[in-house]
Design an enzyme around this catalytic site. Structure first.
Site, PDB file in Angstrom:
ATOM      1  N   ARG B 113       0.862  -1.191   0.000  1.00 16.89           N
ATOM      2  CA  ARG B 113       0.000   0.000   0.000  1.00 16.89           C
ATOM      3  C   ARG B 113       0.891   1.232   0.000  1.00 16.89           C
ATOM      4  O   ARG B 113       1.909   1.283   0.699  1.00 16.89           O
ATOM      5  CB  ARG B 113      -0.915  -0.004   1.223  1.00 16.89           C
ATOM      6  CG  ARG B 113      -1.976  -1.072   1.126  1.00 16.89           C
ATOM      7  CD  ARG B 113      -2.891  -1.035   2.316  1.00 16.89           C
ATOM      8  NE  ARG B 113      -3.761   0.130   2.285  1.00 16.89           N
ATOM      9  CZ  ARG B 113      -4.271   0.711   3.371  1.00 16.89           C
ATOM     10  NH1 ARG B 113      -3.971   0.256   4.562  1.00 16.89           N
ATOM     11  NH2 ARG B 113      -5.076   1.746   3.263  1.00 16.89           N
ATOM     12  N   SER B 114       0.464   2.225  -0.774  1.00 22.70           N
ATOM     13  CA  SER B 114       1.333   3.392  -0.959  1.00 22.70           C
ATOM     14  C   SER B 114       1.613   4.110   0.371  1.00 22.70           C
ATOM     15  O   SER B 114       2.688   4.670   0.560  1.00 22.70           O
ATOM     16  CB  SER B 114       0.712   4.354  -1.961  1.00 22.70           C
ATOM     17  OG  SER B 114      -0.587   4.690  -1.531  1.00 22.70           O
ATOM     18  N   GLY B 117       4.565   2.407   1.494  1.00 22.79           N
ATOM     19  CA  GLY B 117       5.666   2.559   0.529  1.00 22.79           C
ATOM     20  C   GLY B 117       6.307   3.925   0.644  1.00 22.79           C
ATOM     21  O   GLY B 117       7.534   4.073   0.574  1.00 22.79           O
ATOM     22  N   ARG B 118       5.476   4.949   0.838  1.00 20.92           N
ATOM     23  CA  ARG B 118       6.008   6.324   0.923  1.00 20.92           C
ATOM     24  C   ARG B 118       6.809   6.550   2.189  1.00 20.92           C
ATOM     25  O   ARG B 118       7.498   7.551   2.338  1.00 20.92           O
ATOM     26  CB  ARG B 118       4.850   7.328   0.844  1.00 20.92           C
ATOM     27  CG  ARG B 118       4.296   7.402  -0.569  1.00 20.92           C
ATOM     28  CD  ARG B 118       2.989   8.145  -0.612  1.00 20.92           C
ATOM     29  NE  ARG B 118       2.321   7.891  -1.887  1.00 20.92           N
ATOM     30  CZ  ARG B 118       1.042   8.089  -2.089  1.00 20.92           C
ATOM     31  NH1 ARG B 118       0.281   8.538  -1.122  1.00 20.92           N
ATOM     32  NH2 ARG B 118       0.513   7.834  -3.263  1.00 20.92           N
ATOM     33  N   THR B 138       4.055 -15.346   2.080  1.00 20.16           N
ATOM     34  CA  THR B 138       5.271 -14.829   2.724  1.00 20.16           C
ATOM     35  C   THR B 138       5.643 -13.486   2.104  1.00 20.16           C
ATOM     36  O   THR B 138       5.645 -13.328   0.888  1.00 20.16           O
ATOM     37  CB  THR B 138       6.423 -15.841   2.564  1.00 20.16           C
ATOM     38  OG1 THR B 138       6.034 -17.041   3.209  1.00 20.16           O
ATOM     39  CG2 THR B 138       7.703 -15.327   3.182  1.00 20.16           C
ATOM     40  N   LEU B 139       5.924 -12.538   2.983  1.00 21.37           N
ATOM     41  CA  LEU B 139       6.300 -11.196   2.537  1.00 21.37           C
ATOM     42  C   LEU B 139       7.784 -10.983   2.834  1.00 21.37           C
ATOM     43  O   LEU B 139       8.247 -11.349   3.914  1.00 21.37           O
ATOM     44  CB  LEU B 139       5.483 -10.147   3.296  1.00 21.37           C
ATOM     45  CG  LEU B 139       3.959 -10.334   3.283  1.00 21.37           C
ATOM     46  CD1 LEU B 139       3.304  -9.411   4.306  1.00 21.37           C
ATOM     47  CD2 LEU B 139       3.403 -10.075   1.898  1.00 21.37           C
ATOM     48  N   GLU B 140       8.511 -10.442   1.866  1.00 21.70           N
ATOM     49  CA  GLU B 140       9.922 -10.126   2.114  1.00 21.70           C
ATOM     50  C   GLU B 140       9.973  -8.623   2.355  1.00 21.70           C
ATOM     51  O   GLU B 140       9.943  -7.843   1.407  1.00 21.70           O
ATOM     52  CB  GLU B 140      10.795 -10.503   0.919  1.00 21.70           C
ATOM     53  CG  GLU B 140      10.760 -11.980   0.552  1.00 21.70           C
ATOM     54  CD  GLU B 140       9.710 -12.304  -0.502  1.00 21.70           C
ATOM     55  OE1 GLU B 140       9.201 -11.380  -1.148  1.00 21.70           O
ATOM     56  OE2 GLU B 140       9.392 -13.494  -0.667  1.00 21.70           O
ATOM     57  N   GLN B 159      -2.013  -5.237  -0.691  1.00 24.52           N
ATOM     58  CA  GLN B 159      -3.229  -5.672  -1.378  1.00 24.52           C
ATOM     59  C   GLN B 159      -2.878  -6.658  -2.486  1.00 24.52           C
ATOM     60  O   GLN B 159      -1.738  -6.705  -2.942  1.00 24.52           O
ATOM     61  CB  GLN B 159      -3.963  -4.462  -1.944  1.00 24.52           C
ATOM     62  CG  GLN B 159      -3.086  -3.589  -2.838  1.00 24.52           C
ATOM     63  CD  GLN B 159      -3.550  -2.147  -2.872  1.00 24.52           C
ATOM     64  OE1 GLN B 159      -4.739  -1.889  -2.913  1.00 24.52           O
ATOM     65  NE2 GLN B 159      -2.614  -1.211  -2.878  1.00 24.52           N
TER      66      GLN B 159
END
Lengths: 472, 202
Positions: B113-114, B117-118, B138-140, B159
């Site tokens: 999600r931005s 990210g920002r 799994t998220l890196e 998302q």
């Protein structure tokens, strides 16, 4: 009387234990529910430390030393505190399925009607056990110290008064099986122990009936039981020896009856909650020590009683061939060689009817649903597992079956799946027809995720209802 | 073709055949109509994290047969209501709170999600989720910013954008090391035959 040096050693030991407890409390840990235990233990140590220093001053003013009995009491306290602390000192291992703890606490709150935190520790022995920390504090005479620490309380309410803290249920889990979610079916048995404590008066009545029945065997079978234990001493008559033996035996019968009754009651409570799934998990733990002891009834007796209780409670479930393998050895064939155990087994075999009125107070999710509803739901949930989807998905929250009881339903379904032919298919899907470990890990993951999701969805449902009612 | 949320909700219906059924558990939607306008499905951060630890050797070699040459990890469980700090430059594996079961004809791309990210948070490197896969994702996660970031389990961190794929003649449930996984696993490098040949050429 202890020397001043010995008293100083006692005080130093108290300080070092207090520091160690605080060190562990301040470690980076996955959850902080055990803080209640640590804070309360520190409060007990502080009170014992104060008692010793006050006594030291008091007796010094009189020109004497602290009496031995005071010293011994405080030394014994220190030993008990250390033992208690060691129970809560092995609760941080990534192998523990921590996800289940919130759901277990949620279920325990509902079952016992009080705020509880469930915490898991790894047991060095191959056993699944429960310790109700607040009750243990009360048993040790430290009930008043089972409280939130003042700083905790101040943070919460701005007041410096101490408040009673929620209970902490410490579940001991066998270390080698730490990662297994399926074995948590045994939590149902351990919660049964909590019920046994809650309804202790009713169980005492049953125990008295049992003891009197066992005693009726005294003249016929048990009289010679103690003959090998007590020998005539010089100056003793044969009658003295017989009386001593009789008293010993009666005390033993009382003690065994009490322990066995609690275990059997907890087994049947577990059968009410998770049905035959309790026996499946029981088999995992009991291997090798099922012969019975003064603390535990023989496994064959326990299995037989659970089976007979399930025949009364859930006849439609027990007729399901998937569970049949659990009951293959449940006949009372394995009679123990010990004469006393043999008599006890015979008497306990008839205990179910006496326990049923007490057991009926425990909710049973499996009896709330009609036979066809349960069977349809089981099929749908197992279909989800077949497709690697959590079996909690078809369970809607807020319907006629209370949400917390669905916890036990999920455990029941997971074990049914494990014992059915469908599990072979899952094994094949995992790429190995012979090794159950990987397939069981996936089944355990699906169960664990379902238990967590169920609780989160139920909370979400409550929050949404609250929001809607606020709008109206 | 990207799939809208209305169609995704239809795919989640118990009436949909398993070959086409998408499962997301737990699914938190305030109402089907309110949530059916978007083209993505939010997911939340789970409780398990795997941290890559420093070791005696100054580098790790995932291609080596010797497990001692590979990365050393430590697993953490962060309960709901607690947080975890991701330091600048640190990489950590996390999971989604949701379990996803993908049908044979759907895949998804994981997108951060931005809002995160920002602030420097990268949540994924291998962003495609294959058809037929099942388990938590799994998220890196890596912090590209200059200050630490507090992460809390339950935060809507990313998302999924779904796409339809051609099922082919013989669709199967995907079998991978990560199927049915609940924890963020670092995974063991498995060399294909062509890799073995190429890597051993003298």
């Amino acid at each position: 009387m202890p020397s001043p040096w010995q008293v100083e050693c006692l005080l130093i030991r108290m300080d070092s234990l207090r520091n160690e407890i605080l060190r562990v409390k301040n470690k980076d840990r996955p959850y902080t529910e055990t803080d209640i235990v640590y804070d309360s233990l520190v409060a007990v140590i502080k009170s014992r430390h104060d008692m010793v220093t006050k006594a030291q001053k008091l007796y010094a003013a009189k020109g004497t030393l602290i009496p031995q009995s005071v010293f011994n009491h405080r030394a014994k306290d220190l030993e008990t505190i250390f033992k208690f602390f060691s129970y809560t000192d092995r609760v941080d291992s990534p192998r523990i399925p921590f996800e289940v703890l919130r759901s277990l606490s949620w279920v325990a709150n509902d079952l016992f009607g009080e705020k509880c935190y469930a915490v898991v520790r790894l047991e060095p022995e191959y056993n699944y056990a429960i310790l109700s920390c607040r009750r243990e504090f009360e048993r040790n005479g430290w009930g008043q110290y089972w409280q939130y620490a003042p700083e905790e309380d101040t943070r919460a309410s701005g007041s410096s008064d101490r408040k009673a803290a929620p209970n902490v249920l410490l579940l001991g889990f066998p270390s080698p099986d730490a990662g297994s979610t399926l074995v948590h079916a045994l939590a149902a048995h351990e919660f049964g122990h909590e019920f046994a404590h809650k309804w202790n008066d009713d169980l005492t009545e049953v125990r008295e009936q049992v003891v009197s029945e066992v005693k009726s065997f005294y003249n016929t079978v048990l009289q010679d039981y103690t003959s090998g234990i007590f020998r005539r001493q010089e100056g003793e008559s044969q009658d003295d020896v017989s009386e001593k033996a009789r008293k010993y035996l009666l005390a033993l019968i009382e003690s065994i009856s009490s322990s066995w009754l609690k275990e059997i009651f907890s087994d049947l409570a577990a059968a009410r909650l998770v049905g035959p799934a309790f026996l499946a998990a029981f088999d995992r733990i009991i291997i090798g020590h099922g012969k019975g002891s003064e603390k535990y009834p023989p496994a064959s007796l326990r299995r037989s009683l659970v089976r007979r209780y399930l025949e009364k409670l859930l006849p439609q479930v027990i007729s399901d061939p998937t569970w049949a393998q659990l009951f293959d050895n449940s006949a009372l064939v394995d009679l123990p060689s010990d004469e006393l155990f043999r008599v006890m087994q015979q008497v306990f075999d008839g205990v179910i009817d006496k326990l049923i009125p007490i057991l009926n107070r425990i909710p049973s999710p499996l009896t709330r649903l009609k036979a066809n509803e349960l069977s349809d739901l089981l099929e749908t949930m197992e279909e989800h597992i077949d497709n690697l989807a959590p079996p909690s998905v078809p369970l809607s929250v807020g319907d006629k079956l209370p949400d917390t009881e669905k916890f036990w339903l999920l455990v029941f379904v997971a074990w049914h799946y494990r014992l059915s032919d469908r599990f072979d298919e899952l094994r094949r899907l995992c790429g190995d027809d012979t090794d159950s470990a990987r397939a069981e890990e996936i089944l355990g993951n699906l169960l664990l995720h379902s238990l967590q999701s169920l609780e989160l969805r139920a909370r979400w449902h409550e929050a949404m209802n609250q929001k809607r009612s606020n709008v109206h | 073709m990207s799939i809208n949320r209305y169609t995704l909700l239809e795919r989640m219906s118990a009436k949909t055949a398993w070959a086409q059924r998408l499962v997301v558990e737990p699914l938190f939607l305030e109402s089907a109509t309110q949530d059916s306008v978007s083209n993505s499905l939010d997911f939340h951060l789970g409780n398990r994290f795997t941290i890559l630890r420093s070791r005696r050797s100054s580098q790790h070699d995932p291609l080596s047969e010797d497990p001692k040459q590979d990365v050393v990890v430590r697993e953490l469980f962060i309960p709901m209501g607690k947080d975890f700090t991701l330091n600048p430059g640190q990489i950590v594996l996390g999971t989604t709170l949701e379990w996803f079961r993908f049908p044979y004809d759907l895949m998804a791309y994981v997108i951060g999600r931005s809002i995160w990210g920002r602030r420097g948070l990268l949540i994924v490197t291998a962003s495609a989720v294959h058809p037929g896969s099942s388990g938590t994702i799994t998220l890196e996660m890596s912090n590209l910013g200059e200050v630490g970031l507090h992460l809390r389990p339950g935060a809507a961190i990313g998302q999924l954008f779904f796409s339809q794929v051609d099922m082919g003649p013989n669709p199967k449930q995907r079998r991978s090391t990560f199927s049915g996984a609940l924890r963020p696993i670092i995974g063991k490098y498995s060399q294909s035959d062509i890799e073995k040949l190429l890597l051993n050429l003298k």
